[in-house]
Design a protein around this motif. Sequence first.
Motif, PDB file in Angstrom:
ATOM      1  N   ILE A   1       0.814  -1.219   0.000  1.00 45.30           N
ATOM      2  CA  ILE A   1       0.000   0.000   0.000  1.00 45.30           C
ATOM      3  C   ILE A   1       0.852   1.276   0.000  1.00 45.30           C
ATOM      4  O   ILE A   1       0.536   2.240  -0.688  1.00 45.30           O
ATOM      5  CB  ILE A   1      -1.009  -0.021   1.178  1.00 45.30           C
ATOM      6  CG1 ILE A   1      -2.059   1.070   0.991  1.00 45.30           C
ATOM      7  CG2 ILE A   1      -0.311   0.059   2.510  1.00 45.30           C
ATOM      8  CD1 ILE A   1      -3.234   0.939   1.936  1.00 45.30           C
ATOM      9  N   GLU A   2       1.948   1.278   0.739  1.00 41.49           N
ATOM     10  CA  GLU A   2       2.805   2.473   0.785  1.00 41.49           C
ATOM     11  C   GLU A   2       3.483   2.721  -0.557  1.00 41.49           C
ATOM     12  O   GLU A   2       3.583   3.856  -1.027  1.00 41.49           O
ATOM     13  CB  GLU A   2       3.871   2.350   1.882  1.00 41.49           C
ATOM     14  CG  GLU A   2       3.322   2.329   3.288  1.00 41.49           C
ATOM     15  CD  GLU A   2       2.924   0.932   3.749  1.00 41.49           C
ATOM     16  OE1 GLU A   2       3.238  -0.061   3.044  1.00 41.49           O
ATOM     17  OE2 GLU A   2       2.280   0.837   4.803  1.00 41.49           O
ATOM     18  N   GLU A   3       3.948   1.650  -1.169  1.00 38.70           N
ATOM     19  CA  GLU A   3       4.591   1.756  -2.473  1.00 38.70           C
ATOM     20  C   GLU A   3       3.595   2.255  -3.528  1.00 38.70           C
ATOM     21  O   GLU A   3       3.934   3.077  -4.369  1.00 38.70           O
ATOM     22  CB  GLU A   3       5.158   0.391  -2.861  1.00 38.70           C
ATOM     23  CG  GLU A   3       5.982   0.376  -4.097  1.00 38.70           C
ATOM     24  CD  GLU A   3       6.529  -1.007  -4.421  1.00 38.70           C
ATOM     25  OE1 GLU A   3       7.325  -1.089  -5.355  1.00 38.70           O
ATOM     26  OE2 GLU A   3       6.154  -2.004  -3.757  1.00 38.70           O
ATOM     27  N   TYR A   4       2.361   1.754  -3.455  1.00 39.77           N
ATOM     28  CA  TYR A   4       1.342   2.186  -4.411  1.00 39.77           C
ATOM     29  C   TYR A   4       1.006   3.667  -4.213  1.00 39.77           C
ATOM     30  O   TYR A   4       0.902   4.428  -5.177  1.00 39.77           O
ATOM     31  CB  TYR A   4       0.075   1.327  -4.300  1.00 39.77           C
ATOM     32  CG  TYR A   4      -0.936   1.705  -5.348  1.00 39.77           C
ATOM     33  CD1 TYR A   4      -0.706   1.393  -6.690  1.00 39.77           C
ATOM     34  CD2 TYR A   4      -2.080   2.420  -5.031  1.00 39.77           C
ATOM     35  CE1 TYR A   4      -1.598   1.784  -7.674  1.00 39.77           C
ATOM     36  CE2 TYR A   4      -2.977   2.805  -6.002  1.00 39.77           C
ATOM     37  CZ  TYR A   4      -2.731   2.489  -7.326  1.00 39.77           C
ATOM     38  OH  TYR A   4      -3.606   2.877  -8.303  1.00 39.77           O
ATOM     39  N   ARG A   5       0.860   4.079  -2.972  1.00 43.36           N
ATOM     40  CA  ARG A   5       0.595   5.495  -2.661  1.00 43.36           C
ATOM     41  C   ARG A   5       1.707   6.372  -3.219  1.00 43.36           C
ATOM     42  O   ARG A   5       1.439   7.382  -3.870  1.00 43.36           O
ATOM     43  CB  ARG A   5       0.482   5.670  -1.150  1.00 43.36           C
ATOM     44  CG  ARG A   5       0.277   7.091  -0.722  1.00 43.36           C
ATOM     45  CD  ARG A   5       0.288   7.226   0.809  1.00 43.36           C
ATOM     46  NE  ARG A   5       0.184   8.619   1.160  1.00 43.36           N
ATOM     47  CZ  ARG A   5       1.215   9.430   1.313  1.00 43.36           C
ATOM     48  NH1 ARG A   5       2.449   8.998   1.133  1.00 43.36           N
ATOM     49  NH2 ARG A   5       1.016  10.698   1.648  1.00 43.36           N
ATOM     50  N   ASP A   6       2.951   5.999  -2.970  1.00 44.77           N
ATOM     51  CA  ASP A   6       4.091   6.773  -3.471  1.00 44.77           C
ATOM     52  C   ASP A   6       4.083   6.859  -5.000  1.00 44.77           C
ATOM     53  O   ASP A   6       4.380   7.901  -5.576  1.00 44.77           O
ATOM     54  CB  ASP A   6       5.416   6.172  -2.999  1.00 44.77           C
ATOM     55  CG  ASP A   6       5.639   6.341  -1.506  1.00 44.77           C
ATOM     56  OD1 ASP A   6       4.945   7.169  -0.872  1.00 44.77           O
ATOM     57  OD2 ASP A   6       6.510   5.627  -0.960  1.00 44.77           O
TER      58      ASP A   6
ATOM     59  N   LEU B   1       0.020  -3.253 -12.358  1.00 41.44           N
ATOM     60  CA  LEU B   1      -0.704  -2.269 -11.561  1.00 41.44           C
ATOM     61  C   LEU B   1      -0.238  -0.853 -11.874  1.00 41.44           C
ATOM     62  O   LEU B   1      -1.041   0.066 -12.017  1.00 41.44           O
ATOM     63  CB  LEU B   1      -0.559  -2.569 -10.068  1.00 41.44           C
ATOM     64  CG  LEU B   1      -1.373  -1.692  -9.121  1.00 41.44           C
ATOM     65  CD1 LEU B   1      -2.863  -1.712  -9.464  1.00 41.44           C
ATOM     66  CD2 LEU B   1      -1.150  -2.127  -7.688  1.00 41.44           C
ATOM     67  N   ARG B   2       1.057  -0.664 -12.026  1.00 47.77           N
ATOM     68  CA  ARG B   2       1.572   0.666 -12.366  1.00 47.77           C
ATOM     69  C   ARG B   2       1.115   1.102 -13.759  1.00 47.77           C
ATOM     70  O   ARG B   2       0.748   2.256 -13.959  1.00 47.77           O
ATOM     71  CB  ARG B   2       3.095   0.684 -12.285  1.00 47.77           C
ATOM     72  CG  ARG B   2       3.598   0.707 -10.876  1.00 47.77           C
ATOM     73  CD  ARG B   2       5.095   0.762 -10.844  1.00 47.77           C
ATOM     74  NE  ARG B   2       5.559   0.855  -9.472  1.00 47.77           N
ATOM     75  CZ  ARG B   2       6.821   0.943  -9.132  1.00 47.77           C
ATOM     76  NH1 ARG B   2       7.764   0.950 -10.073  1.00 47.77           N
ATOM     77  NH2 ARG B   2       7.168   1.032  -7.867  1.00 47.77           N
ATOM     78  N   LEU B   3       1.141   0.203 -14.699  1.00 46.46           N
ATOM     79  CA  LEU B   3       0.726   0.533 -16.064  1.00 46.46           C
ATOM     80  C   LEU B   3      -0.756   0.902 -16.116  1.00 46.46           C
ATOM     81  O   LEU B   3      -1.134   1.895 -16.745  1.00 46.46           O
ATOM     82  CB  LEU B   3       1.030  -0.633 -17.001  1.00 46.46           C
ATOM     83  CG  LEU B   3       0.792  -0.392 -18.478  1.00 46.46           C
ATOM     84  CD1 LEU B   3       1.701   0.720 -18.991  1.00 46.46           C
ATOM     85  CD2 LEU B   3       1.059  -1.669 -19.258  1.00 46.46           C
ATOM     86  N   LEU B   4      -1.581   0.146 -15.431  1.00 45.13           N
ATOM     87  CA  LEU B   4      -3.014   0.440 -15.413  1.00 45.13           C
ATOM     88  C   LEU B   4      -3.304   1.738 -14.655  1.00 45.13           C
ATOM     89  O   LEU B   4      -4.210   2.492 -15.026  1.00 45.13           O
ATOM     90  CB  LEU B   4      -3.788  -0.728 -14.806  1.00 45.13           C
ATOM     91  CG  LEU B   4      -3.765  -2.020 -15.623  1.00 45.13           C
ATOM     92  CD1 LEU B   4      -4.432  -3.151 -14.854  1.00 45.13           C
ATOM     93  CD2 LEU B   4      -4.421  -1.825 -16.982  1.00 45.13           C
TER      94      LEU B   4
END
Length: 135
Positions: A23-28, A116-119
Amino acid sequence: RWRRYLFHSSRCAANRDYRVVNIEEYRDYCLSLGADVEERMPFGAFQAASSVVAFYVCGHIFSYFDAARFSVVNLKCQLERIAALRERFVAVGKPYNGSERHWIGVNPSLADVRLLRLLTLNSFLIVRAKYKRRR
């Protein structure tokens, strides 16, 4: 880049580059997409949705998820890509509490970090392109 990843990536964790995001990595990552990205908790008045975190660009949501669970990340997507993504990737499904015509739900525990990053980037670009023209 989108098509190359969509048609040449593996659906399973056996892929040697497979890694899930926390979750932290996604938020960043969401915040790194631009200086105009804002993080908000827009549904605080509703007890059932008080832990929903949303990321905005141009004043409009491009990603949201429940921070208490982090089981589905909801992202904008082009209508013509939704069916192919759901068919191709186990992690891509229906959005939680969003229109199935405009949103997809991605399970971050099943999705490769690259997917996830691409989407997420795709969702960000859709919203930014639509609302930047109006400003």
